[in-house]
Scaffold this active site. Structure first.
Site, PDB file in Angstrom:
ATOM      1  N   HIS A 208       0.822  -1.210   0.000  1.00 39.12           N
ATOM      2  CA  HIS A 208       0.000   0.000   0.000  1.00 39.12           C
ATOM      3  C   HIS A 208       0.861   1.267   0.000  1.00 39.12           C
ATOM      4  O   HIS A 208       0.341   2.373   0.131  1.00 39.12           O
ATOM      5  CB  HIS A 208      -0.902  -0.041   1.249  1.00 39.12           C
ATOM      6  CG  HIS A 208      -2.028   0.934   1.251  1.00 39.12           C
ATOM      7  ND1 HIS A 208      -2.154   1.917   2.215  1.00 39.12           N
ATOM      8  CD2 HIS A 208      -3.086   1.088   0.423  1.00 39.12           C
ATOM      9  CE1 HIS A 208      -3.238   2.623   1.984  1.00 39.12           C
ATOM     10  NE2 HIS A 208      -3.827   2.151   0.905  1.00 39.12           N
ATOM     11  N   LYS A 210       3.176   4.462  -1.059  1.00 43.56           N
ATOM     12  CA  LYS A 210       3.298   5.451  -2.127  1.00 43.56           C
ATOM     13  C   LYS A 210       4.621   6.160  -1.921  1.00 43.56           C
ATOM     14  O   LYS A 210       4.803   6.893  -0.943  1.00 43.56           O
ATOM     15  CB  LYS A 210       2.161   6.472  -2.095  1.00 43.56           C
ATOM     16  CG  LYS A 210       0.788   5.888  -2.402  1.00 43.56           C
ATOM     17  CD  LYS A 210       0.073   5.414  -1.169  1.00 43.56           C
ATOM     18  CE  LYS A 210      -1.331   4.937  -1.513  1.00 43.56           C
ATOM     19  NZ  LYS A 210      -1.955   4.256  -0.376  1.00 43.56           N
ATOM     20  N   ASP A 215      16.574  11.175  -7.745  1.00 38.03           N
ATOM     21  CA  ASP A 215      18.028  11.361  -7.621  1.00 38.03           C
ATOM     22  C   ASP A 215      18.515  11.257  -6.179  1.00 38.03           C
ATOM     23  O   ASP A 215      19.527  11.866  -5.815  1.00 38.03           O
ATOM     24  CB  ASP A 215      18.439  12.719  -8.213  1.00 38.03           C
ATOM     25  CG  ASP A 215      18.309  12.751  -9.726  1.00 38.03           C
ATOM     26  OD1 ASP A 215      18.360  11.669 -10.344  1.00 38.03           O
ATOM     27  OD2 ASP A 215      18.151  13.848 -10.295  1.00 38.03           O
ATOM     28  N   HIS A 381      -9.547  10.890   2.143  1.00 38.53           N
ATOM     29  CA  HIS A 381      -8.614   9.771   2.020  1.00 38.53           C
ATOM     30  C   HIS A 381      -7.278  10.066   2.692  1.00 38.53           C
ATOM     31  O   HIS A 381      -6.399   9.212   2.730  1.00 38.53           O
ATOM     32  CB  HIS A 381      -8.397   9.452   0.533  1.00 38.53           C
ATOM     33  CG  HIS A 381      -7.658   8.183   0.272  1.00 38.53           C
ATOM     34  ND1 HIS A 381      -6.347   8.152  -0.171  1.00 38.53           N
ATOM     35  CD2 HIS A 381      -8.038   6.887   0.381  1.00 38.53           C
ATOM     36  CE1 HIS A 381      -5.953   6.895  -0.324  1.00 38.53           C
ATOM     37  NE2 HIS A 381      -6.958   6.097   0.001  1.00 38.53           N
ATOM     38  N   LYS A 383      -4.214  10.637   5.301  1.00 40.74           N
ATOM     39  CA  LYS A 383      -3.729   9.999   6.523  1.00 40.74           C
ATOM     40  C   LYS A 383      -2.757  10.981   7.168  1.00 40.74           C
ATOM     41  O   LYS A 383      -1.588  11.060   6.794  1.00 40.74           O
ATOM     42  CB  LYS A 383      -3.019   8.682   6.205  1.00 40.74           C
ATOM     43  CG  LYS A 383      -3.858   7.700   5.339  1.00 40.74           C
ATOM     44  CD  LYS A 383      -3.600   7.880   3.873  1.00 40.74           C
ATOM     45  CE  LYS A 383      -4.068   6.743   3.003  1.00 40.74           C
ATOM     46  NZ  LYS A 383      -5.435   6.349   3.099  1.00 40.74           N
ATOM     47  N   ASP A 388       0.456  17.639  19.510  1.00 42.17           N
ATOM     48  CA  ASP A 388       0.806  18.878  20.203  1.00 42.17           C
ATOM     49  C   ASP A 388       1.072  19.992  19.188  1.00 42.17           C
ATOM     50  O   ASP A 388       0.353  20.117  18.208  1.00 42.17           O
ATOM     51  CB  ASP A 388       1.978  18.639  21.159  1.00 42.17           C
ATOM     52  CG  ASP A 388       1.631  17.619  22.257  1.00 42.17           C
ATOM     53  OD1 ASP A 388       0.433  17.471  22.558  1.00 42.17           O
ATOM     54  OD2 ASP A 388       2.544  16.979  22.777  1.00 42.17           O
TER      55      ASP A 388
END
Length: 463
Positions: A208, A210, A215, A381, A383, A388
């Protein structure tokens, strides 16, 4: 099938069910799971044997076998000698869990939603001169997917080493011609697959992650995949709300290593690995990777430790709110010690079973004093985690069992007041577009819908 063969088949099915039940007793993650699988396999092997074959394992075998730590490439001396923010000390358990330290000297850019994110990522990819590493859970052969394909082909034609990974299930609709065109153009592209014998039939273990690394100097992590829906072009979920992080600095080397582990699992070889230069920024960052090959349940432990570190505020955005016992308890304890705990979840479902289970978990969370909110404009969608006034995390990890222990995931935990301020501003705008969830959402739901929520919750370990 003859009459004499029928009883023999029934006996064989029950024998296989009994053997599988023994396996479930030994290997199920929880006693409840062991009991459920055992009863199903013993009493109804005709129904449960096939699901157990595809869904019954929670451990990914062979991932680390044979390649040890070949990606433990030395960082530049300046990166090793740099001093991280003292506030990183309260995340020492997460650093120990990851077996890597926080790095300092990073410049960061928060990328909000698809258009700005892909404009930045595709421009960065187009600037690659030596090496380009790209990994998505989903790649579609649509307008955005073809824009990505064109950039990859152009870089390969310019002599850049281009390595691409995509998940075999997440990208099941990707046509062979798309992959073949890239290969013919000099792009090394592979499907992440559970190809070892003990993983062979498992649908659980998805990659899952991404990741984009340009470079060895610029890295991207977050929630967006390569498809038009992530640009908000697929109703009824549009507009699509998501977030990525661009990272420059020494921790990009750690992000490379996460990609390299996956690449070596599939190809048996390492991709090009470049030193990540010390950047001019001041943020401290830790790359957080989790997966079913880890000896511990890294995803769940990451969230638990991060929540315990909060002293004043904990804001969390997730598309799927299916916390396990440890994370649920950590959230409740945070409320009890006076932390402002807020969780942002979608108002629209993309997976109905998960949405039903999330609704029931949200009801229990509200009763425990946790602020629960539903984002209104479109599908949420992203995350994101804010702790704090000085720490934030962006990545691919959802608040569910798949991210806790079944999927390969990655993100970055950042300790930096300026970046945390940007995340606070972003989440404040999101909460302003959300409605608070009260107990009445559950209590006023039709009876059969409430029953469906409780049934859906039975599948928490698979959601």
């Amino acid at each position: 099938m003859t009459a004499s063969a029928l009883p023999a088949s029934i006996v064989a099915l029950h024998l296989l069910g009994a053997l599988s039940a023994l396996h479930a007793i030994r290997h199920a993650r929880t006693p409840q799971g062991a009991i459920g699988w055992m009863l199903g396999l013993l009493l109804l092997p005709y129904v449960t044997l096939l699901p157990y074959l595809y869904l019954g394992s929670s451990r990914f075998f062979g991932y680390h076998a044979g390649h040890g730590t070949p990606t433990s490439q030395a960082l530049p001396a300046s990166a090793e000698a740099s001093v991280v923010d003292p506030a990183c000390a309260r995340f020492a358990a997460i650093s120990a869990l990851q077996r890597r330290p926080f790095r300092s000297g990073h410049r960061l850019r928060l990328l909000i939603d698809g258009e700005s994110t892909f404009a930045a990522m595709l421009a960065a990819m187009a600037s690659a001169e030596h090496c380009l590493l790209v990994q998505f859970f989903v790649i579609h052969d649509d307008a955005l997917g073809r824009r990505l394909q064109q950039v990859l082909l152009e870089r390969a034609a310019a002599g850049v080493q281009v390595c691409v990974l995509f998940d075999g299930v997440g990208s099941h609709a990707l046509p062979r011609r798309y992959v073949q065109a890239l290969r013919e153009g000099g792009v090394a592209i592979h499907r992440f697959a559970t190809h070892r014998l003990r993983n062979r039939f498992q649908l659980n273990f998805r990659n899952h992650r991404k990741i984009v690394v340009v470079d060895g100097a610029r890295g991207f992590v977050g929630g967006l995949n390569a498809g038009d829906e992530y640009l908000g072009r697929k109703p009824p979920l549009s507009p699509w709300r998501d977030t990525m992080l661009e990272l420059r600095g020494p921790a990009v080397a750690d992000l490379q290593r996460v990609f390299a582990d996956d690449w070596q699992w599939i190809t048996g070889q390492l991709p090009p690995l470049l030193d990540a230069p010390q950047d001019e920024g001041h943020a401290s960052a830790l790359v957080v990777a989790a997966g079913p090959a880890d000896p511990l349940e890294t995803g769940s432990l990451f969230f638990t430790a991060a929540i315990h570190a909060a002293r004043r505020r904990l804001w969390l955005s997730t598309p799927y709110f299916v916390p396990d016992t440890a994370v649920r308890s950590a959230l409740q304890l945070a409320v009890l010690r006076g932390v402002d705990v807020r969780v942002l979840i979608p108002s629209r479902p993309d997976h109905h079973t998960v949405f039903l289970a999330s609704t029931l978990h949200a009801y229990h969370a509200v009763r425990a004093g946790i602020g629960m909110f539903r984002y209104q404009p479109g599908f949420l969608h992203q995350k994101a985690l804010l702790i704090d006034d000085d720490a934030a995390a962006i990545g691919s990890l959802n608040l569910d069992s798949r991210s806790f222990r079944l999927n390969f995931e990655v993100g970055a935990l950042v300790v930096d007041r300026a970046f945390a301020g940007e995340v606070e501003a972003m989440l404040s705008r999101d909460f302003a577009r959300a409605l608070a969830i009260g107990e009445e959402e559950y209590l006023r739901a039709p009876f059969l819908r409430r029953v469906a929520m409780h049934v859906a919750r039975l599948f928490d370990p698979l959601l």
